[in-house]
Structures are given as structure tokens and as C-alpha cells.
Design a protein around this motif. Structure first.
Motif, short mmCIF file in Angstrom:
data_model
loop_
_atom_site.label_atom_id
_atom_site.label_comp_id
_atom_site.label_asym_id
_atom_site.label_seq_id
_atom_site.Cartn_x
_atom_site.Cartn_y
_atom_site.Cartn_z
N THR A 140 1.15 -1.11 0.24
CA THR A 140 0.20 -0.22 0.08
C THR A 140 1.10 1.03 -0.20
OG1 THR A 140 -0.55 -0.32 2.33
CG2 THR A 140 -1.67 -1.22 1.19
N LEU A 141 2.51 1.15 0.02
CA LEU A 141 3.03 2.17 0.14
C LEU A 141 3.70 2.82 -0.71
CD1 LEU A 141 5.36 1.29 2.66
CD2 LEU A 141 3.77 2.50 3.42
N PRO A 142 3.65 4.41 -1.10
CA PRO A 142 3.63 4.40 -2.97
C PRO A 142 5.92 3.84 -2.40
CG PRO A 142 3.09 6.82 -1.16
CD PRO A 142 3.10 5.44 -0.40
N LEU A 143 5.72 3.63 -3.78
CA LEU A 143 7.36 4.01 -3.83
C LEU A 143 8.11 3.60 -3.14
CD1 LEU A 143 8.59 1.15 -5.98
CD2 LEU A 143 8.63 2.32 -7.48
N PRO A 144 8.74 5.20 -3.13
CA PRO A 144 9.75 5.52 -2.63
C PRO A 144 9.49 5.78 -1.05
CG PRO A 144 8.62 7.82 -3.85
CD PRO A 144 8.05 6.14 -3.48
N GLU A 145 8.04 5.35 -0.72
CA GLU A 145 8.27 5.13 1.13
C GLU A 145 8.30 3.07 0.89
OE1 GLU A 145 5.11 6.49 2.61
OE2 GLU A 145 4.98 7.73 2.55
N MET A 146 8.34 2.60 0.29
CA MET A 146 8.76 1.49 -0.10
C MET A 146 9.72 0.41 -0.29
SD MET A 146 6.78 -1.26 -3.41
CE MET A 146 5.28 -0.75 -2.40
N LYS A 147 10.88 1.67 -0.52
CA LYS A 147 12.48 1.32 -1.19
C LYS A 147 13.21 0.67 -0.06
CE LYS A 147 16.09 2.83 -3.17
NZ LYS A 147 16.93 3.72 -3.81
N PRO A 148 12.90 1.28 1.11
CA PRO A 148 13.50 0.48 2.40
C PRO A 148 13.23 -0.72 2.55
CG PRO A 148 13.13 3.26 2.31
CD PRO A 148 11.74 2.54 1.90
N GLN A 149 11.80 -1.37 2.67
CA GLN A 149 11.22 -2.53 2.76
C GLN A 149 12.22 -3.49 1.83
OE1 GLN A 149 7.29 -2.47 3.47
NE2 GLN A 149 7.89 -1.04 4.90
N LEU A 150 12.11 -2.86 0.46
CA LEU A 150 12.59 -3.76 -1.04
C LEU A 150 13.88 -4.30 -0.40
CD1 LEU A 150 10.70 -2.11 -3.41
CD2 LEU A 150 10.34 -4.40 -3.25
#
Length: 382
Positions: free
Chosen positions: A34-44
């Protein structure tokens, strides 16, 4: 079409490149879709470092992410990693749609992936995590709906589907089509919606009528396979079952076609896989004026039945497959109509799943008499 050399098609680090028998690594981590990609990046980044130990000491600046595609079930992301030696490595991260376990057998998918990959289909499975998987990156573009009716590409899809249907996946060879449809029916017929408008639309559905249609079509197809040996006896194959444009990729420079996304794959009937593919010419908008005409279907059948010499396929064999596909096309409508009802309840993705049910079910009813008459006429001639 020959098997695709996947190890050449992807860019991988030296550790991954050693040998074909790569053990798939696993992580207990999950990525918040559900996160926007910039906020998802650390998890990735954390996920990739957890899965692939050769990247564990790299900081976040070595990673870049971008969205590849997002359908109505999954989200595909490209993660690029600059290794310490300066080489770039690219992988694909596929995030499962929320609650898709209600309609997808993940164990069945993972079992099939290894064998399909070994046979040269799709990207190589590199890692599995809580709500998705990491695969090799394919340098190709995702097809658009209009591409599928291009005669050259249609021929290539038919040839590769013929090869796909030759792959043997361990386990039960029992066709799963009717088990899946009835499973979907059972779940779809017991839903309630908090949204009043959705509930109102849902209550318009006569599930008794739907059940009658399922059983009638199943009976027709079972009798067809039992009695018409050599004619409409659709063989059981390992089928893709979801061959829409988004699951087809093409490298224009190398003129290579790739099948991807096997999450609905199972042993099923040849006619269903082809009929389902033809239904996807209509796209998510369900514009069935785009359904391939008879000449377009015959072109596909010839390349499927004899990939090397399509012009030598007999008229009788082409007509047989035309009738077979027309009947199983009906089953495709019932399958995805019921699937859509479950998604309407379970999926947070913004898509009119209830509307999709009615479009698919209404098209089933519109085509039913024509297809049944076609089968009876063919049976009489045979």
C-alpha cells in the motif's frame, strides 16, 4: 518455439550465475504494497539484502526501484542493484495481491514454477518471501491487448503455447478446472458487503441460476470428451489459464516472446487455455467486439497444431479445435466471473470487480446457445 535460455536472458551476480540448480532462498519479511514506491524502497532493500547475502553490506544508495506493471491482482517491481564491482544486477519483485490466497493455490504455483523455468518458460525463481517472490528480470516489454491480434505475434503465442502444453509438472494430472470453478462458486455465493451499493448489486445475482449453468456446461463438456474420441476430446495439459496481454512479454530486438505469471497454472483442458486466451482479446473493459474472428482463430490453431508447418494442418483438425475452443471459452467466462465476485469482497485494488462479473456472465449467456448449437452440429456431422 524453442525453450528460452533464462540464464542468458537475465543479469545476475556471479553467485547466482553458477549452475542451473539454484536453491531458492526464503525470507520471512513482507513488503507493504500500500506504500508509495519511495516509501516502499527501504523495505525492498531490506528484503533483497536478507535474501541475497552478497548484497547485505550495500547501503541503500546502491539500490534503485521502479514499477514495471500493476494489474488487478499483482504488483511487479524492478529492483536494480549496483554491486561493489560496479556491475548492475536487475531482479523482478512480484508482490501478491492482498487476500489472493482465496483464489490462488500458492503451493501449486511454486511447485510448477521450478519445472516451467527448467523448460525455458518465464523468469527464473530466485527467492520467496512472505507476500511475494523475486525472479530474474526479463528484458522485454509487456504486450498490450492490441498486440495479441498481430498475426505474427499471434502465431508465436500459438507456437509457444504448444510447447508450454508439453511440459510435465509432477503431481496429480487431474484437471482442476471444475474443482476451481465450484470452489469459486461456493465462496462467491456466501458473500456480504458493507458497502450498500455493492450489496445491492450482489443481491441481483441468482446463484441458483449460476449453479445450473455451471452444471449444464460441465455435463456438456464431460459428455463431449467421453463420447467424441478423436473429435472434441480436448486433451488434458498443464495450462497457463491466464494468458492475457499482461502475462506476455516480447523483446522486439531479439524477437523473443515470454510467458510469465503462472499463479493460475494447473492441469486443465487444452480448449480452456486457448478459449481463455481469446477472451482476453477483449481486455479488462470486456469489449467482445475484439474477440478474434474465425479467420484469426484458424490462423492461431494452425500455428498451435503444427508450429513448423502450419499450412499443412487439415481443415478438419482446425474445425475441430474451433468447436472445442468455443465451448471451453464459455467455461472461461464462468471461471473469471465468479473469481471477480471474490475479488470484489477481498481485494483493496480500485477496480469494478462486481461490474466485471456481470460483463463476463452476460457474455457467457449471450454466447451459450450459439456455442452449444455449434457443438451439436459438429457432432451430427462427425
Amino acid at each position: 518455439m524453442g525453450a528460452v535460455n533464462l540464464l542468458n536472458a537475465m543479469e545476475v551476480s556471479e553467485e547466482v550465475r553458477n549452475g542451473c540448480d539454484i536453491e531458492v532462498v526464503r525470507s520471512s519479511l513482507a513488503v507493504d504494497h500500500t506504500l508509495p514506491l519511495p516509501e516502499m524502497k527501504p523495505q525492498l532493500v531490506e528484503l533483497c539484502k536478507d535474501l541475497f547475502k552478497q548484497w547485505s553490506n550495500l547501503d541503500e544508495s546502491h539500490f534503485s526501484t521502479e514499477k514495471v506493471s500493476g494489474g488487478i491482482t499483482n504488483l511487479l517491481l524492478k529492483v536494480s542493484v549496483k554491486e561493489e564491482n560496479g556491475n548492475w544486477v536487475h531482479v523482478t519483485v512480484r508482490l501478491y495481491g492482498p487476500n489472493t490466497e482465496y483464489v490462488i493455490d500458492r503451493e501449486r504455483e511454486l511447485q510448477a514454477l521450478h519445472h516451467l523455468s527448467a523448460a525455458g518458460f518465464g523468469p527464473k525463481l530466485l527467492g520467496v518471501f512472505e507476500n511475494g517472490m523475486v525472479q530474474s528480470f526479463i528484458h522485454a516489454r509487456t504486450l498490450e491487448t492490441k498486440d495479441m491480434r498481430n498475426p505474427k505475434l499471434a502465431g508465436e503465442i500459438a507456437k509457444q503455447l504448444n510447447s508450454f502444453h508439453q511440459v510435465k509438472v509432477p503431481g496429480s494430472k487431474e484437471p482442476q478446472l471444475w474443482n476451481d470453478i465450484l470452489k469459486f462458486y461456493k465462496k462467491a455465493s456466501k458473500l456480504t458487503f458493507d458497502d450498500c451499493e455493492k450489496q445491492k448489486k450482489y443481491t441481483q445475482i441468482s446463484f441458483k441460476e449460476v449453479e445450473v449453468e455451471i452444471l449444464e456446461l460441465k455435463k456438456c463438456l464431460v459428455i463431449m470428451r467421453q463420447e467424441l474420441t478423436g473429435h472434441l476430446k480436448s486433451p488434458v495439459v498443464f495450462a497457463h489459464n491466464d494468458l492475457l496481454s499482461g502475462n506476455l512479454m516480447f523483446n522486439d530486438n531479439e524477437e523473443k516472446l515470454y510467458f510469465i505469471d503462472f499463479e493460475y497454472g494447473s492441469y486443465s483442458y487444452r480448449g480452456f487455455d486457448i478459449g481463455n486466451h481469446f477472451n482476453e482479446y477483449a481486455g479488462y473493459e470486456c469489449d467482445y467486439t475484439l474477440y478474434p474472428n474465425k479467420d484469426e482463430q484458424y490462423h492461431f490453431f494452425k500455428h498451435y497444431l503444427n508450429p513448423e508447418k502450419p499450412n499443412e494442418v487439415s481443415d478438419n483438425d482446425v474445425e475441430t479445435l474451433y468447436v472445442e475452443t468455443s465451448l471451453y471459452m464459455l467455461a472461461s467466462h464462468l471461471y473469471w466471473a465468479l473469481w471477480a465476485l471474490i475479488q470484489a469482497k477481498m481485494s483493496p485494488i480500485e477496480f469494478d470487480y462486481l461490474g466485471y462479473f456481470f460483463k463476463r456472465y452476460n457474455e457467457y449467456k449471450r454466447q451459450k446457445d450459439v456455442c452449444f448449437s455449434l457443438a451439436k452440429s459438429y457432432n451430427y456431422k462427425s
